[in-house]
Design an enzyme around this catalytic site. Structure first.
Site, PDB file in Angstrom:
ATOM      1  N   HIS A 137       0.840  -1.206   0.000  1.00 44.61           N
ATOM      2  CA  HIS A 137       0.000   0.000   0.000  1.00 44.61           C
ATOM      3  C   HIS A 137       0.880   1.263   0.000  1.00 44.61           C
ATOM      4  O   HIS A 137       0.635   2.206  -0.753  1.00 44.61           O
ATOM      5  CB  HIS A 137      -0.906  -0.044   1.242  1.00 44.61           C
ATOM      6  CG  HIS A 137      -1.709   1.186   1.468  1.00 44.61           C
ATOM      7  ND1 HIS A 137      -3.026   1.301   1.052  1.00 44.61           N
ATOM      8  CD2 HIS A 137      -1.397   2.361   2.056  1.00 44.61           C
ATOM      9  CE1 HIS A 137      -3.476   2.499   1.389  1.00 44.61           C
ATOM     10  NE2 HIS A 137      -2.510   3.163   2.005  1.00 44.61           N
ATOM     11  N   GLU A 138       1.930   1.252   0.814  1.00 46.65           N
ATOM     12  CA  GLU A 138       2.837   2.407   0.870  1.00 46.65           C
ATOM     13  C   GLU A 138       3.598   2.570  -0.448  1.00 46.65           C
ATOM     14  O   GLU A 138       3.786   3.687  -0.930  1.00 46.65           O
ATOM     15  CB  GLU A 138       3.843   2.250   2.029  1.00 46.65           C
ATOM     16  CG  GLU A 138       3.210   2.192   3.409  1.00 46.65           C
ATOM     17  CD  GLU A 138       2.477   3.466   3.785  1.00 46.65           C
ATOM     18  OE1 GLU A 138       2.793   4.533   3.230  1.00 46.65           O
ATOM     19  OE2 GLU A 138       1.572   3.392   4.623  1.00 46.65           O
ATOM     20  N   HIS A 141       1.480   4.413  -2.820  1.00 47.71           N
ATOM     21  CA  HIS A 141       1.478   5.879  -2.659  1.00 47.71           C
ATOM     22  C   HIS A 141       2.682   6.515  -3.359  1.00 47.71           C
ATOM     23  O   HIS A 141       2.588   7.621  -3.873  1.00 47.71           O
ATOM     24  CB  HIS A 141       1.507   6.262  -1.176  1.00 47.71           C
ATOM     25  CG  HIS A 141       0.181   6.147  -0.480  1.00 47.71           C
ATOM     26  ND1 HIS A 141      -0.992   6.651  -1.012  1.00 47.71           N
ATOM     27  CD2 HIS A 141      -0.159   5.609   0.716  1.00 47.71           C
ATOM     28  CE1 HIS A 141      -1.988   6.420  -0.164  1.00 47.71           C
ATOM     29  NE2 HIS A 141      -1.517   5.777   0.882  1.00 47.71           N
TER      30      HIS A 141
HETATM   31 ZN   LIG Z   1      -2.388   5.102   2.603  1.00 50.97          ZN
END
Ligand SMILES: [Zn+2]
Length: 266
Positions: A137-138, A141
């Site tokens: 998830h990171e 980003h």
């Molecule tokens: Zn996030």
């Protein structure tokens, strides 16, 4: 009791004080500043430099775990993250670097320069695969440039406040005037719900592409949902914080629906 900070990201738990100063400012001053800020430009180079400076400051001002640590507990955190994250250092054309902060906040964040920081208390709660889901998830980003956009927006907003009514000043001036404050604001910048969903989708694909079960991502969110239930009612933990945040239970469900859909395709 452990201090648990849940941010808008629920995975990238932001630092709670990030925007505290803004509310004290005179709205007229901000308006004048925003006009001036429209002339204020933030280049990719500015973002790269402010990211490098912010991460350096965060690393210097948080207890970082190292594989060479004399403290066996800290050493173990660093070794575990190395084992989990190591194979994905150069994932998707990125140049990622990662560290563990030995702190009680349940948090993780990513910066536009590919720096990912995971807090030890988050590692305590999650299994290896759940952590990899959060890491994915990171990485999302970073890859989807959410971090870059958040940095740009934060720098422009800060310029509006700092250089109100004037077009004088650079990103370098902003960073120099209050490095610690800027580092916390930049690394704690919040993402929109659609950016969070896009990063969840990125992580889903990341897990599948690497032979992991995407259920780990849903399971991680379920743990966050449990924490929200446990701490959400506690005013001292800032129940207000939870109400504005994406619902972890919904995020878990979204992942599980995707799993079902993908199973039907097979
Ligand atoms: Zn996030």
């Amino acid at each position: 009791m452990k201090k648990v900070l849940l941010s808008a990201c629920l995975v990238c738990f932001a630092i709670g004080t990030a925007n505290a100063q803004f509310g004290k400012l005179n709205p007229k001053k901000i308006e004048a500043g925003l006009k001036a800020a429209s002339a204020f430009t933030v280049s990719d180079e500015d973002i790269a430099q402010s990211a490098a400076a912010s991460v350096k400051w965060m690393d210097e001002n948080n207890p970082v775990c190292s594989v060479k640590d004399k403290d066996p507990k800290k050493k173990a955190y660093a070794e575990r993250l190395e084992r989990i994250f190591g194979p994905y250092k150069n994932y998707d054309g990125l140049n990622l670097n990662y560290k563990v902060y030995y702190v009680t906040d349940v948090n993780a964040f990513a910066c536009p320069d590919g720096s990912v920081r995971v807090f030890s208390s988050l590692m305590d709660i999650m299994t290896d695969d759940e952590l990899l889901g959060i890491i994915g998830h990171e990485i999302g980003h970073v890859k989807l440039e959410h971090s870059k956009k958040a940095y740009r927006q934060t720098l422009i907003t800060e310029a509006a406040v700092q250089f109100a009514g004037s077009t004088q000043g650079t990103v370098g001036d902003l960073m120099k005037s209050n490095l610690g404050g800027m580092a916390e604001k930049l690394t704690g910048a919040q993402f929109s719900q659609s950016q969070e969903s896009d990063s969840d989708d990125y992580s889903y694909k990341f897990l599948v592409a690497n032979g992991k079960n995407p259920q780990a991502l849903a399971d991680g969110f379920k743990k966050f949902a449990d924490m929200e239930k446990e701490y959400g009612a506690d005013k001292s933990m800032g129940s207000k914080m939870f109400s504005s945040h994406p619902d972890s239970e919904k995020r878990a469900k979204r992942v599980e629906e995707k799993i079902k859909k993908d199973a039907k395709k097979k």
